[in-house]
Design an enzyme around this catalytic site. Structure first.
Site, PDB file in Angstrom:
ATOM      1  N   TYR A 135      52.114 -48.082  99.717  1.00 53.47           N
ATOM      2  CA  TYR A 135      51.156 -47.381  98.851  1.00 53.47           C
ATOM      3  C   TYR A 135      50.587 -48.318  97.786  1.00 53.47           C
ATOM      4  CZ  TYR A 135      51.887 -42.465 100.251  1.00 53.47           C
ATOM      5  OH  TYR A 135      51.909 -41.264 100.901  1.00 53.47           O
ATOM      6  N   LYS A 185      63.020 -48.744 109.336  1.00 48.46           N
ATOM      7  CA  LYS A 185      62.535 -49.191 110.653  1.00 48.46           C
ATOM      8  C   LYS A 185      62.957 -50.650 110.784  1.00 48.46           C
ATOM      9  CE  LYS A 185      60.200 -48.450 114.473  1.00 48.46           C
ATOM     10  NZ  LYS A 185      60.584 -47.499 115.530  1.00 48.46           N
ATOM     11  N   ASP A 217      61.925 -42.976 113.292  1.00 46.30           N
ATOM     12  CA  ASP A 217      61.485 -42.154 114.432  1.00 46.30           C
ATOM     13  C   ASP A 217      62.605 -41.217 114.869  1.00 46.30           C
ATOM     14  OD1 ASP A 217      62.873 -44.453 115.201  1.00 46.30           O
ATOM     15  OD2 ASP A 217      61.616 -44.873 116.947  1.00 46.30           O
ATOM     16  N   ASP A 241      57.022 -39.578 102.423  1.00 44.39           N
ATOM     17  CA  ASP A 241      55.851 -38.697 102.402  1.00 44.39           C
ATOM     18  C   ASP A 241      55.790 -37.889 103.698  1.00 44.39           C
ATOM     19  OD1 ASP A 241      53.287 -37.670 101.574  1.00 44.39           O
ATOM     20  OD2 ASP A 241      52.387 -39.045 103.027  1.00 44.39           O
ATOM     21  N   ASP A 245      56.996 -33.578 104.453  1.00 46.20           N
ATOM     22  CA  ASP A 245      56.128 -32.524 105.017  1.00 46.20           C
ATOM     23  C   ASP A 245      56.789 -31.923 106.257  1.00 46.20           C
ATOM     24  OD1 ASP A 245      54.098 -33.062 103.124  1.00 46.20           O
ATOM     25  OD2 ASP A 245      52.530 -32.732 104.620  1.00 46.20           O
TER      26      ASP A 245
HETATM   27  C1  IPM Z   1      52.508 -36.207  98.281  1.00 42.38           C
HETATM   28  C2  IPM Z   1      51.059 -36.350  98.622  1.00 42.38           C
HETATM   29  C3  IPM Z   1      50.497 -37.626  97.999  1.00 42.38           C
HETATM   30  C4  IPM Z   1      51.290 -38.806  98.528  1.00 42.38           C
HETATM   31  C5  IPM Z   1      48.972 -37.837  98.199  1.00 42.38           C
HETATM   32  C6  IPM Z   1      48.154 -36.674  97.697  1.00 42.38           C
HETATM   33  C7  IPM Z   1      48.492 -39.130  97.608  1.00 42.38           C
HETATM   34  O1  IPM Z   1      50.879 -36.324  99.999  1.00 42.38           O
HETATM   35  O2  IPM Z   1      52.832 -36.151  97.079  1.00 42.38           O
HETATM   36  O3  IPM Z   1      53.330 -36.138  99.195  1.00 42.38           O
HETATM   37  O4  IPM Z   1      50.975 -39.322  99.617  1.00 42.38           O
HETATM   38  O5  IPM Z   1      52.231 -39.214  97.865  1.00 42.38           O
HETATM   39 MG    MG Z   2      52.633 -35.857 101.089  1.00 40.15          MG
END
Ligand code: IPM
Ligand code: MG
Length: 352
Positions: A135, A185, A217, A241, A245
């Site tokens: 990032y 990884k 993975d 990240d 999710d």
């Molecule tokens: C998160 C989000 C952010 C990230 C984005 C909006 C930049 O997806 O906080 O998980 O990738 O960190």
């Molecule tokens: Mg995110």
């Protein structure tokens, strides 16, 4: 307790409103201020993280953020995008460890797309490195090289960066089930090789923690196959990240997941979900991720563990009555919007 609200864009404004209402209910001595971040900040000041916001962050004891982004700002240069504001505030606050707990509220077992017996009893936490890795690594850019466009980023970690986030994860594991999975990884990436060796060295200081290493993975697969095997998951920025999710589906909805980012000073609290422009302004957003983030703030920044528990208990109780926002509607007795859900939670807190 000086709390700075950074609602941001889209549903960020709605869910921060909910979380602030809950905070006011449980802790009347909180001093609140607000500032701009993301697309709305760009629209009014020409930058996604204005100086005024940075000044206010410096004065705050804790920061509560909503979400940033939206298609309106998609064409902007990388540095001006709403997401750049978010990354800058994380980096500025030096909140290198992002804690993303994934727990199941029993009454939501059927709201998950996964089978109940697979998720029943899951209680894990992802510790995501937040201020380094791909990032932030340099060089980065898009250039024409040898007549073709080339887009590139740098994935780099230094030993101190790995050590400090690893220590946060080991300390957490100590207070939990004493199991730590470090995800990397290392079969392909040098940065992951260093990550693994460094985590192994830190492990010498924590002989009572059971450490294992897992390729990312495989971890993505194991989170769906058998999520109960995990206690604390430690991983780099990008993997964290993506895996968080994915893990939100265990809890039934991305709208349920809170996060807290800690470092050396002021903590930053934000739901895991994004700005959801598609439902913004419709009162459909699930405020629970943001409200649970406020509870994490009470716990980690102000050491008010009982108040945090009270909020979690109230949420549990409202959900168990079948009151749901649309994203967790499965098995609902009553489907409500953001505001009504918040009212129900506040009423429940009042009654505890
Ligand atoms: C998160 C989000 C952010 C990230 C984005 C909006 C930049 O997806 O906080 O998980 O990738 O960190
Ligand atoms: Mg995110």
């Amino acid at each position: 307790m000086r709390v700075l609200g950074l609602p941001g864009d889209g549903i960020g404004k709605e869910v921060v409103g909910s979380a602030v209402d809950v905070l006011k209910e449980v802790a009347s001595d909180i001093e609140l201020d607000y500032a701009l971040i993301g697309g709305c900040a760009y629209d009014t000041t020409g930058t996604p993280l204005p100086e005024e916001t940075i000044d206010k962050v410096k004065k705050a004891d804790a920061v509560l953020l909503g979400a940033v982004g939206g298609s309106k700002w998609d064409k902007l240069n990388h540095n001006l995008r709403p997401e750049a504001g978010l990354l800058k505030v994380r980096s500025h606050m030096k909140v290198f460890a992002n804690l993303r707990p994934v727990r199941i509220f029993r009454s939501l077992l059927s709201a998950s797309p996964l089978k109940e017996d697979i998720i029943d009893g899951v209680d894990l936490i992802i510790v995501r490195e937040l201020t380094g890795g791909i990032y932030f690594g340099k060089p980065r850019g898009i250039e024409i090289k040898d007549g073709v466009y080339s887009g590139y980023n740098t994935l780099v970690y230094t030993t101190p960066e790995i050590e400090r986030v690893a220590r946060v994860a080991f300390e957490l594991a100590k207070k939990r089930k004493k199991r730590l999975t470090s995800v990397d990884k290392a079969n392909v990436l040098e940065s992951s090789r260093l990550w693994r060796d460094t985590v192994d060295k830190i492990a010498d200081d924590y002989p009572d923690i059971e450490l294992n290493h897992m390729y990312v993975d495989n971890c993505a697969m194991q989170l769906i196959r058998d999520p109960k095997q995990f206690d604390v998951i430690l991983t780099q920025n990008l993997f964290g990240d993506i895996l968080s999710d994915e893990a939100s589906m265990i809890a039934g909805s991305l709208g349920m997941l809170p996060s807290g980012s800690i470092g050396d000073g002021t903590g930053l609290y934000e739901p895991v979900h994004g700005s959801a422009p598609d439902i913004s302004g419709t009162d459909m957003a699930n405020p629970i991720g943001a409200i649970l983030s406020a509870a994490m703030m009470l716990k980690y920044s102000f050491d008010m563990i009982e108040l945090a528990d009270k909020i979690e208990y109230a949420i549990e109780s409202v959900l168990s009555r079948g009151i749901r926002t649309p994203d967790i509607a499965f098995g609902a007795k009553e489907i409500v919007g953001t505001k009504k859900m918040t009212e129900y939670i506040i009423d429940e807190i009042g009654g505890v």
